[in-house]
Structure formats: C-alpha cells, structure tokens
Scaffold this motif. Structure first.
Motif, PDB file in Angstrom:
ATOM      1  N   ASN A  77      44.010  -4.360  88.918  1.00  0.00           N
ATOM      2  CA  ASN A  77      43.349  -5.626  88.652  1.00  0.00           C
ATOM      3  C   ASN A  77      43.428  -5.924  87.159  1.00  0.00           C
ATOM      4  OD1 ASN A  77      41.847  -7.924  88.780  1.00  0.00           O
ATOM      5  ND2 ASN A  77      39.947  -6.912  89.403  1.00  0.00           N
ATOM      6  N   LYS A  78      43.976  -7.049  86.787  1.00  0.00           N
ATOM      7  CA  LYS A  78      44.182  -7.381  85.382  1.00  0.00           C
ATOM      8  C   LYS A  78      43.004  -8.100  84.759  1.00  0.00           C
ATOM      9  CE  LYS A  78      48.106  -5.536  85.173  1.00  0.00           C
ATOM     10  NZ  LYS A  78      48.201  -4.254  84.515  1.00  0.00           N
ATOM     11  N   ARG A  79      41.997  -8.407  85.533  1.00  0.00           N
ATOM     12  CA  ARG A  79      40.831  -9.084  84.975  1.00  0.00           C
ATOM     13  C   ARG A  79      39.940  -8.064  84.272  1.00  0.00           C
ATOM     14  NH1 ARG A  79      39.667 -14.327  87.187  1.00  0.00           N
ATOM     15  NH2 ARG A  79      41.223 -14.834  88.737  1.00  0.00           N
ATOM     16  N   MET A  80      39.532  -8.417  83.070  1.00  0.00           N
ATOM     17  CA  MET A  80      38.623  -7.565  82.319  1.00  0.00           C
ATOM     18  C   MET A  80      37.201  -7.775  82.853  1.00  0.00           C
ATOM     19  SD  MET A  80      40.394  -5.952  80.066  1.00  0.00           S
ATOM     20  CE  MET A  80      39.202  -5.466  78.874  1.00  0.00           C
ATOM     21  N   PRO A  81      36.441  -6.716  83.023  1.00  0.00           N
ATOM     22  CA  PRO A  81      35.060  -6.901  83.480  1.00  0.00           C
ATOM     23  C   PRO A  81      34.250  -7.610  82.398  1.00  0.00           C
ATOM     24  CG  PRO A  81      35.467  -4.618  82.910  1.00  0.00           C
ATOM     25  CD  PRO A  81      36.790  -5.324  82.838  1.00  0.00           C
ATOM     26  N   PHE A  82      33.379  -8.519  82.824  1.00  0.00           N
ATOM     27  CA  PHE A  82      32.573  -9.303  81.890  1.00  0.00           C
ATOM     28  C   PHE A  82      31.265  -8.586  81.632  1.00  0.00           C
ATOM     29  CE2 PHE A  82      29.642 -12.775  80.853  1.00  0.00           C
ATOM     30  CZ  PHE A  82      30.330 -13.323  79.786  1.00  0.00           C
ATOM     31  N   SER A  83      30.927  -8.455  80.376  1.00  0.00           N
ATOM     32  CA  SER A  83      29.703  -7.765  79.997  1.00  0.00           C
ATOM     33  C   SER A  83      28.504  -8.684  80.195  1.00  0.00           C
ATOM     34  CB  SER A  83      29.774  -7.323  78.540  1.00  0.00           C
ATOM     35  OG  SER A  83      28.539  -6.819  78.131  1.00  0.00           O
ATOM     36  N   ILE A  84      27.579  -8.279  81.050  1.00  0.00           N
ATOM     37  CA  ILE A  84      26.387  -9.079  81.296  1.00  0.00           C
ATOM     38  C   ILE A  84      25.482  -9.068  80.076  1.00  0.00           C
ATOM     39  CG2 ILE A  84      25.004  -7.272  82.340  1.00  0.00           C
ATOM     40  CD1 ILE A  84      25.169 -10.870  83.565  1.00  0.00           C
ATOM     41  N   HIS A  85      25.567  -8.007  79.272  1.00  0.00           N
ATOM     42  CA  HIS A  85      24.765  -7.941  78.055  1.00  0.00           C
ATOM     43  C   HIS A  85      25.189  -9.044  77.074  1.00  0.00           C
ATOM     44  CE1 HIS A  85      22.120  -6.085  75.170  1.00  0.00           C
ATOM     45  NE2 HIS A  85      23.088  -6.101  74.271  1.00  0.00           N
ATOM     46  N   PHE A  86      26.491  -9.277  76.966  1.00  0.00           N
ATOM     47  CA  PHE A  86      26.983 -10.368  76.117  1.00  0.00           C
ATOM     48  C   PHE A  86      26.458 -11.709  76.614  1.00  0.00           C
ATOM     49  CE2 PHE A  86      30.160 -13.695  75.452  1.00  0.00           C
ATOM     50  CZ  PHE A  86      30.146 -13.740  74.063  1.00  0.00           C
ATOM     51  N   PHE A  87      26.435 -11.892  77.918  1.00  0.00           N
ATOM     52  CA  PHE A  87      25.921 -13.139  78.493  1.00  0.00           C
ATOM     53  C   PHE A  87      24.448 -13.326  78.166  1.00  0.00           C
ATOM     54  CE2 PHE A  87      23.834 -15.370  82.006  1.00  0.00           C
ATOM     55  CZ  PHE A  87      24.478 -16.590  81.900  1.00  0.00           C
ATOM     56  N   TRP A 111      11.831  -8.685  73.930  1.00  0.00           N
ATOM     57  CA  TRP A 111      11.861  -7.434  73.196  1.00  0.00           C
ATOM     58  C   TRP A 111      11.410  -6.271  74.073  1.00  0.00           C
ATOM     59  CZ3 TRP A 111       9.375  -6.918  67.698  1.00  0.00           C
ATOM     60  CH2 TRP A 111       9.766  -5.735  67.112  1.00  0.00           C
ATOM     61  N   THR A 112      10.310  -6.457  74.830  1.00  0.00           N
ATOM     62  CA  THR A 112       9.816  -5.368  75.676  1.00  0.00           C
ATOM     63  C   THR A 112      10.745  -5.072  76.847  1.00  0.00           C
ATOM     64  OG1 THR A 112       8.453  -6.932  76.906  1.00  0.00           O
ATOM     65  CG2 THR A 112       7.391  -5.734  75.103  1.00  0.00           C
ATOM     66  N   ASN A 113      11.519  -6.050  77.291  1.00  0.00           N
ATOM     67  CA  ASN A 113      12.470  -5.801  78.382  1.00  0.00           C
ATOM     68  C   ASN A 113      13.807  -5.278  77.889  1.00  0.00           C
ATOM     69  OD1 ASN A 113      10.784  -6.508  80.456  1.00  0.00           O
ATOM     70  ND2 ASN A 113      11.342  -8.666  80.372  1.00  0.00           N
ATOM     71  N   GLY A 114      13.967  -5.097  76.588  1.00  0.00           N
ATOM     72  CA  GLY A 114      15.193  -4.529  76.035  1.00  0.00           C
ATOM     73  C   GLY A 114      16.347  -5.481  75.970  1.00  0.00           C
ATOM     74  N   MET A 115      16.083  -6.786  76.018  1.00  0.00           N
ATOM     75  CA  MET A 115      17.177  -7.756  75.967  1.00  0.00           C
ATOM     76  C   MET A 115      17.743  -7.926  74.561  1.00  0.00           C
ATOM     77  SD  MET A 115      15.867 -10.774  78.392  1.00  0.00           S
ATOM     78  CE  MET A 115      15.337 -10.515  80.044  1.00  0.00           C
ATOM     79  N   LEU A 116      17.026  -7.474  73.553  1.00  0.00           N
ATOM     80  CA  LEU A 116      17.480  -7.652  72.181  1.00  0.00           C
ATOM     81  C   LEU A 116      18.183  -6.429  71.628  1.00  0.00           C
ATOM     82  CD1 LEU A 116      14.398  -9.589  70.781  1.00  0.00           C
ATOM     83  CD2 LEU A 116      16.561 -10.514  71.609  1.00  0.00           C
ATOM     84  N   ASN A 117      18.473  -5.445  72.453  1.00  0.00           N
ATOM     85  CA  ASN A 117      19.217  -4.268  72.004  1.00  0.00           C
ATOM     86  C   ASN A 117      20.692  -4.626  71.877  1.00  0.00           C
ATOM     87  OD1 ASN A 117      16.927  -2.711  72.011  1.00  0.00           O
ATOM     88  ND2 ASN A 117      17.253  -1.947  74.078  1.00  0.00           N
ATOM     89  N   TRP A 118      21.206  -4.608  70.662  1.00  0.00           N
ATOM     90  CA  TRP A 118      22.595  -5.011  70.421  1.00  0.00           C
ATOM     91  C   TRP A 118      23.553  -3.831  70.568  1.00  0.00           C
ATOM     92  CZ3 TRP A 118      24.142  -9.932  68.446  1.00  0.00           C
ATOM     93  CH2 TRP A 118      23.088 -10.835  68.353  1.00  0.00           C
TER      94      TRP A 118
END
Length: 117
Positions: free
Chosen positions: A48-58, A108-115
């Motif tokens: 499969n040539k499609r790169m997996p999309f990072s949900i964290h980036f989204f 912040w408490t759900n960890g969505m801001l972890n880069w």
C-alpha cells in the motif's frame, strides 16, 4: 389551491427525471476500475503506497484553527471597548476568556497538547 398542487407535482416530476438522468449518466464501467488503480511501471504495486495519517497532527491542526477563530472573535471586543457599557463589556469579555481557559485546561488534561507523541 389547485395551482399550488400542480406546481408541486411538476417540480417533483422534474426532480425525479433529473435524478434518473444523473443515475444513468454516472454508471461506472469496468475500465474505470483500471484507471483508478495505482500504476507502478506496468506492475501491480507490492504494498500500500498511502502513508498513514497521524491523528495527532489532525488534533493539533484543529486546536490551532479553534484558537484562530477565538482570536478573530476577540479583536472586535477590543475595538468596541470605548463605545460599550463598561460593566457589560467586562462581564462579556471575562466570560469569554474563562471559557477559553477552561477549554485549554480540558485539552491540557486530556494530553492533546503533547507535541512529542
């Protein structure tokens, strides 16, 4: 009343005819399947040539977009400060900023801001 009923039936008939015409025109053929398959020098692809999309980036992009919209909402609040009633302006601005801070704390408490992930 009869004129409205006739108009409604004619519009429904026209809509139905257009829907049938769209279905007849949009029938896919077998050659479309070959056109849509990936081409790799005449060979079928090995993987499969499609790169997996990072949900964290989204998530980071969505948070950035939300904060952009919030800044756009805050600019007119600053510009209307001189022409507004001070007490109402302060209560509105303070409630808006409190909602923003609560949203930031929740992210912040759900960890969505972890880069780093």
């Amino acid at each position: 009343m009869n004129l409205i009923l006739i108009f409604f039936l004619i519009s429904m008939l026209i809509t139905f005819i257009i829907m049938i015409m769209i279905n007849l025109v949009s029938i896919k053929s077998i050659s479309d399947k070959e056109k849509l398959s990936p081409f790799e020098c005449g060979f079928n692809p090995m993987s499969n040539k499609r790169m997996p999309f990072s949900i964290h980036f989204f998530l980071i992009a969505a948070i950035f977009l939300i904060f952009d919209v919030e800044i756009i909402i805050m600019i007119p609040m600053i510009m209307t400060m001189k022409t507004s009633i001070t007490l109402w302006w302060m209560m509105t601005s303070l409630s808006f900023v409190v909602v923003l801070i609560l949203g930031l704390f929740h992210e912040w408490t759900n960890g969505m801001l972890n880069w780093t992930n």
